[in-house]
Design an enzyme around this catalytic site. Structure first.
Site: not given
Ligand SMILES: *Cc1c(COP(=O)(O)O)cnc(C)c1O
Length: 339
Positions: A75-76
C-alpha cells in the site's frame, strides 16, 4: 527559495492550503489546531511524495535518465506517486511491492494504492520477504543494472538507504518555507509542527528548512516504522545531509532538536491500533478530513496524545502536517467493520 540551485521537476500542486481546524480546536479545548494540506499535492491523489519526487525526478532528468525504479510496501503511496511521476514525464517505470505487512484482508493486496499502480500501467515486481529494507533496495539496484544493459537510463529512488543523498527531503525544505510565509500572511505564529516520520525525508527536510531559516519551531515526529532510538539516528543523519545540501553548518542540527516518539507505532508498520481508529474517526467526524492508517492517523494520535497530556497551552498554535496516504484507506475495510 533555499533549494533554488537544485534541479526540480514540476509535479506538485503548490502552495497547498493552510487551514484552521475550528472544530478540532473546540473539541479538545487546548491549543489552536491548524493543518497543512499536503494531502492535496495532486499527482494521482496527493501526498508528501509529490514534493519529494520533484527533486528525485529533477535529478534524474539532469542525469539524462528515462526510467524510474522504486520499492515500497504493497500500500505504498510513494510507489503510486512514483508511477504517476514517471507517466507525467513519459518515462518507463518499474516498481517493487514488498509484502511487509501481515494479517491484512484481501483488499490490502489489491485495492487502494496497488489498484492505482496497475491502473497507471506500472510494471510490478513482488518482494515476498517481510521487513528487509536493504534486501529490497538491492533487488531494485540489480534490476536497474539489467535495464541499463537493455539500453534504458534508469534512476533508482531509494527511500531506505540513509547513505544516499536525500534529494527528496529538499521538497520539505520547500514546504516549510511555504508554510512560514502562509503563517505570516495569516498573522499567526507557529509554536509546534507535528508530522509522521518514516524514511525521514519529510522530518529531515522540515527540520533542516527551519534551521536554515533560523526558526526554532519544535518539530515532533511520530514513528511509523522503527522505534524512536533507530528513528532518531536516521533523522539526525538525514537532517545533517540536507543542511550540507543547503550550504548550512550541519552541526546546527543538534540532538535536542530531533524529537521522535514511538508510542503510536503499535505492533508495527501498517498495523491498526485503537489510537489509529480513534484518530481517523475524530478527524473525519470533526473536520471531514480523511487520514490514512499507516502514517497520518498515527501522527494525529500522537498530537491528540500530546494535547490530552497538557503539553501545549491554549494560546499556542500547533500545525499538523497532513502527508496524504488516503488511498490506502481502501485497503483497510475493517475500519468500518462495526458500522
Ligand atoms: C511516505 C509517507 C510518510 C512518511 O514520510 P517520510 O518522508 O518517508 O518520512 C508519511 N505519510 C504518508 C502518507 C506517506 O506516504
Amino acid at each position: 527559495m533555499l533549494t533554488d540551485k537544485y534541479p526540480k521537476a514540476q509535479l506538485a500542486h503548490t502552495p497547498t492550503p493552510f487551514e484552521f481546524m475550528a472544530n478540532m480546536t473546540k473539541k479538545f479545548d487546548g491549543p489552536k489546531l491548524w493543518i497543512k494540506r499536503d494531502d492535496a499535492t495532486g499527482l494521482a491523489m496527493g501526498g508528501n511524495k509529490a514534493r519529494q519526487l520533484e527533486f528525485y525526478v529533477g535529478k534524474a532528468q539532469a542525469d539524462g535518465c528515462d526510467t524510474l525504479l522504486t520499492t515500497g510496501a504493497v500500500q505504498s503511496n510513494h510507489v503510486r506517486m512514483t508511477v504517476a511521476a514517471a507517466r507525467k514525464m513519459g518515462w518507463h517505470v518499474e516498481v517493487q511491492l514488498e509484502h511487509r505487512v501481515d494479517g491484512r484482508l484481501p483488499e490490502y493486496e489489491d485495492s487502494g494504492n496497488p489498484f492505482l499502480d496497475k491502473l497507471m500501467g506500472a510494471k510490478i515486481h513482488n518482494y515476498p520477504v517481510g521487513e528487509d529494507e536493504n534486501g529490497a533496495d538491492q533487488v531494485m539496484y540489480d534490476r536497474a543494472d539489467e535495464l541499463a544493459e537493455e539500453g534504458y537510463k534508469p534512476f533508482v529512488i531509494p527511500l531506505g538507504a540513509v547513505g544516499k543523498t536525500p534529494w527528496g527531503a529538499l521538497g520539505y525544505v520547500d514546504c516549510v518555507e511555504e508554510l512560514l510565509l502562509q503563517a505570516q500572511a495569516t498573522g499567526m505564529k507557529i509554536d509546534a509542527i507535528v508530522l509522521p516520520t518514516g524514511s525521514a525525508n519529510t522530518h529531515a527536510g522540515v527540520l533542516a528548512g527551519l534551521i536554515a531559516l533560523n526558526s526554532d519551531i519544535p518539530v515532533y515526529g511520530f514513528c511509523v516504522r522503527r522505534d524512536k532510538v533507530a528513528q532518531f539516528e536516521r533523522v539526525l543523519v538525514k537532517t545533517r545531509k540536507v543542511l550540507q545540501l543547503l550550504g548550512v553548518d550541519e552541526n546546527k542540527a543538534t540532538h535536542d532538536l530531533v524529537k521522535c516518539e514511538d508510542w503510536v507505532l503499535g505492533p508495527g508498520y501498517g498495523q491498526l491500533t485503537t489510537e489509529v481508529h480513534e484518530a481517523i474517526e475524530i478527524l473525519g467526524h470533526e473536520e471531514g478530513i480523511l487520514l490514512d492508517p499507516t502514517y497520518t492517523a498515527k501522527s494525529m494520535a500522537g498530537m491528540i496524545g500530546m494535547i490530552r497530556d497538557g503539553q501545549f497551552t491554549k494560546d499556542q498554535n500547533v500545525v499538523f502536517l497532513h502527508t496524504g496516504g488516503t488511498p490506502a484507506l481502501f485497503g483497510y475495510p475493517e475500519l468500518i467493520a462495526n458500522k
